[in-house]
Design an enzyme around this catalytic site. Structure first.
Site, PDB file in Angstrom:
ATOM      1  CG  ASP A 124      46.237  48.201  31.108  1.00 25.31           C
ATOM      2  OD1 ASP A 124      45.840  47.776  29.796  1.00 25.31           O
ATOM      3  OD2 ASP A 124      45.903  49.014  31.611  1.00 25.31           O
ATOM      4  CG  HIS A 172      43.536  51.760  30.413  1.00 31.69           C
ATOM      5  ND1 HIS A 172      43.940  50.626  30.107  1.00 31.69           N
ATOM      6  CD2 HIS A 172      42.525  51.993  29.605  1.00 31.69           C
ATOM      7  CE1 HIS A 172      43.500  50.028  28.960  1.00 31.69           C
ATOM      8  NE2 HIS A 172      42.437  51.037  28.752  1.00 31.69           N
TER       9      HIS A 172
HETATM   10  N1  LIG Z   1      39.200  50.550  30.982  1.00 29.68           N
HETATM   11  C1  LIG Z   1      39.604  49.778  29.921  1.00 29.68           C
HETATM   12  O1  LIG Z   1      40.623  48.976  30.099  1.00 29.68           O
HETATM   13  C2  LIG Z   1      38.656  49.926  29.096  1.00 29.68           C
HETATM   14  C3  LIG Z   1      38.535  48.897  27.907  1.00 29.68           C
HETATM   15  C4  LIG Z   1      37.563  48.640  26.915  1.00 29.68           C
HETATM   16  C5  LIG Z   1      36.714  49.688  26.650  1.00 29.68           C
HETATM   17  N2  LIG Z   1      37.006  50.935  27.492  1.00 29.68           N
HETATM   18  C6  LIG Z   1      36.231  52.027  27.504  1.00 29.68           C
HETATM   19  O2  LIG Z   1      34.687  51.591  27.716  1.00 29.68           O
HETATM   20  C7  LIG Z   1      33.825  52.441  26.998  1.00 29.68           C
HETATM   21  C8  LIG Z   1      32.552  51.548  26.544  1.00 29.68           C
HETATM   22  O3  LIG Z   1      32.808  50.741  25.688  1.00 29.68           O
HETATM   23  P1  LIG Z   1      32.066  49.758  24.660  1.00 29.68           P
HETATM   24  O4  LIG Z   1      32.853  49.074  23.778  1.00 29.68           O
HETATM   25  O5  LIG Z   1      30.994  49.200  25.717  1.00 29.68           O
HETATM   26  O6  LIG Z   1      31.058  50.634  23.947  1.00 29.68           O
HETATM   27  P2  LIG Z   1      29.367  50.529  23.444  1.00 29.68           P
HETATM   28  O7  LIG Z   1      29.300  51.833  22.480  1.00 29.68           O
HETATM   29  O8  LIG Z   1      29.192  49.214  22.945  1.00 29.68           O
HETATM   30  O9  LIG Z   1      28.580  50.722  24.938  1.00 29.68           O
HETATM   31  C9  LIG Z   1      28.691  51.968  25.434  1.00 29.68           C
HETATM   32  C10 LIG Z   1      27.327  52.153  26.181  1.00 29.68           C
HETATM   33  O10 LIG Z   1      27.231  53.340  26.990  1.00 29.68           O
HETATM   34  C11 LIG Z   1      25.890  53.817  26.861  1.00 29.68           C
HETATM   35  N3  LIG Z   1      25.922  55.148  27.120  1.00 29.68           N
HETATM   36  C12 LIG Z   1      26.437  56.208  26.510  1.00 29.68           C
HETATM   37  N4  LIG Z   1      26.129  57.485  27.343  1.00 29.68           N
HETATM   38  C13 LIG Z   1      25.412  57.090  28.417  1.00 29.68           C
HETATM   39  C14 LIG Z   1      24.912  57.693  29.535  1.00 29.68           C
HETATM   40  N5  LIG Z   1      25.127  59.105  29.699  1.00 29.68           N
HETATM   41  N6  LIG Z   1      24.357  57.006  30.419  1.00 29.68           N
HETATM   42  C15 LIG Z   1      24.527  55.782  30.195  1.00 29.68           C
HETATM   43  N7  LIG Z   1      24.642  54.956  29.423  1.00 29.68           N
HETATM   44  C16 LIG Z   1      25.580  55.588  28.267  1.00 29.68           C
HETATM   45  C17 LIG Z   1      25.718  53.604  25.442  1.00 29.68           C
HETATM   46  O11 LIG Z   1      24.086  53.794  25.140  1.00 29.68           O
HETATM   47  C18 LIG Z   1      26.085  52.183  24.973  1.00 29.68           C
HETATM   48  O12 LIG Z   1      25.240  51.170  25.150  1.00 29.68           O
HETATM   49  C19 LIG Z   1      34.441  52.975  25.906  1.00 29.68           C
HETATM   50  O13 LIG Z   1      34.942  54.505  26.319  1.00 29.68           O
HETATM   51  C20 LIG Z   1      35.616  52.327  25.826  1.00 29.68           C
HETATM   52  O14 LIG Z   1      36.851  53.080  25.392  1.00 29.68           O
HETATM   53  C21 LIG Z   1      37.838  50.858  28.644  1.00 29.68           C
HETATM   54  O1  LIG Z   2      41.922  50.420  23.682  1.00 35.47           O
HETATM   55  C1  LIG Z   2      40.812  50.892  23.474  1.00 35.47           C
HETATM   56  O2  LIG Z   2      40.294  51.769  22.993  1.00 35.47           O
HETATM   57  C2  LIG Z   2      39.854  50.124  24.545  1.00 35.47           C
HETATM   58  C3  LIG Z   2      40.699  49.953  25.840  1.00 35.47           C
HETATM   59  O3  LIG Z   2      41.195  50.885  26.438  1.00 35.47           O
HETATM   60  C4  LIG Z   2      41.642  48.713  25.831  1.00 35.47           C
HETATM   61  O4  LIG Z   2      42.746  48.776  26.470  1.00 35.47           O
HETATM   62  O5  LIG Z   2      41.245  47.581  25.286  1.00 35.47           O
END
Ligand SMILES: NC(=O)c1ccc[n+]([C@@H]2O[C@H](COP(=O)([O-])OP(=O)(O)OC[C@H]3O[C@@H](n4cnc5c(N)ncnc54)[C@H](O)[C@@H]3O)[C@@H](O)[C@H]2O)c1
Ligand SMILES: O=C(O)C[C@H](O)C(=O)O
Length: 347
Positions: free
Chosen positions: A182, A209
């Protein structure tokens, strides 16, 4: 177009993002784990942590696929030793061995949004994933700093706190919801709008967030530039909707991964620099906080030290527009926190 020599120079100067302080402080090495390391965020985040000179051991864990990611990343000629662990290859020992005595655990495990979903729609799946992983952290690296990226962050951090409490190892100074993306977005959008040098811009972002709980404080942005009310409103909404903008553009192929990996690596680096004794490390992050009455968890600027949170800063003076934004987020933030706590308590 940049020549490959220029490109390499620019990559190595970005790598210096991670190393400027090391002339003043005695550098120690740290063990860092990434959970969800084969995913969209996990892979580039692992790559960036491999470039961090404070990391001596990098453990990459996922359900499957991590040996390949680890073999790939391990060929990069920086000092961190890389190992991949997976449930598929190592069974229950995979997670245990990945976490054993870690200093920092970065958690981007879980499912991402598709168009039309809110972050809260991920709760059903991600709440259990985060609980399980945090239980393993409590058992194998109870003193580690935990950086929670998995959504919905407003609830997954309370889930992690309650889980650590149940295990008898909760230290509120060491649990962080990563809201750095953010801040990264607010800085980029403000710099673009006002023609400022992006690297010199700072914009605090407070709250949580998700949607309206993300509150950028453009009145406190530096360097100061005149903004009309309409510009402030547009910049605020764009920052709040930044994640949705990426989800829509990816059209069903997930959410922000590369900018999140960058943001996650920046925040992870801040934790390690503070742990290494660097003074003056300040980041916005979602932590247990009493800055705003009525919510147990809240993001503001936080000074980081060797043991984690050193000082939680207040919101600073808010404009009427920002105060309305703060008032307007309270019921959603409260509900998301309670939902996380109830889940972890099995209520
Ligand atoms: N905080 C933020 O600002 C922010 C920003 C972007 C995404 N996210 C979040 O991050 C998360 C991941 O996003 P992504 O795009 O990398 O998803 P993705 O599906 O590409 O990757 C997630 C990974 O987690 C793994 N996984 C699932 N369960 C698991 C477990 N029990 N143990 C270990 N690994 C496990 C999956 O196998 C996969 O490889 C989502 O929840 C998304 O919303 C948060
Ligand atoms: O928007 C989402 O679901 C992923 C993450 O929280 C973001 O801010 O990009």
């Amino acid at each position: 177009m940049a020549s490959s020599r220029q490109l390499l120079k620019s990559i190595s100067s970005s790598a210096r993002l991670f190393s400027n302080h090391r002339t003043q402080n005695q550098t120690r090495g740290y063990k860092v784990a990434v959970l969800g390391a084969a995913g969209g965020i996990g892979q580039p985040c692992g790559l960036l942590m491999k470039m961090n000179p404070l990391v001596t051991e990098l453990r990459l864990y996922d359900i499957a696929g991590t040996p390949g990611v680890a073999a790939d990343v391990s060929h990069i000629n920086t000092k961190a030793q890389v190992k991949g662990y997976s449930q598929a290859d190592d069974g229950e020992d995979g997670l245990k061995n990945a976490l054993k005595d870690c200093d920092l655990v970065i958690i981007p495990a879980g499912v991402p949004r598709k168009p039309g979903m809110t972050r809260d729609d991920l709760f059903k799946i991600n709440a259990g994933i985060v609980k399980g992983l945090v239980e393993a952290c409590a058992e194998n690296c109870p003193k580690a700093m935990l950086n929670i990226i998995s959504n919905p962050v407003n609830s997954t951090v309370p889930i992690a706190a309650e889980t650590l409490k149940q295990k008898g190892v909760y230290d509120k100074k060491k649990l962080f919801g990563v809201t750095t993306l953010d801040v990264v977005r607010a800085k980029t959008f403000y710099a673009e709008k006002k023609g400022l040098e992006t690297a010199k811009v700072d914009v605090p972002v407070i709250g949580g967030h998700a949607g309206v709980t993300i509150l950028p404080l453009f009145s406190q942005a530096t360097p100061k530039a005149a903004l009309t009310d309409d510009e402030i409103d547009a910049l605020t909404k764009r920052t709040q909707d930044g994640g949705t903008e990426v989800v829509a553009a990816k059209a069903g192929k997930g959410s922000a991964t590369l900018s999140m990996a960058y943001a996650g690596a920046l925040f992870g680096d801040a934790c390690l620099r503070a742990k290494n004794g660097e003074a003056g490390v300040v980041e916005c992050t979602y932590v247990e906080s009493d800055v705003v009455p009525g919510v147990e968890f809240f993001a503001t600027k936080v000074s980081l030290g060797r043991e984690g949170v050193e000082k939680i800063h207040g919101t600073g003076a808010l404009t009427a527009y920002e105060q309305a934004g703060l008032d307007g987020m309270m019921s959603e933030l409260k509900d998301s926190i309670q939902k996380g706590l109830d889940f972890a308590k099995g209520a």
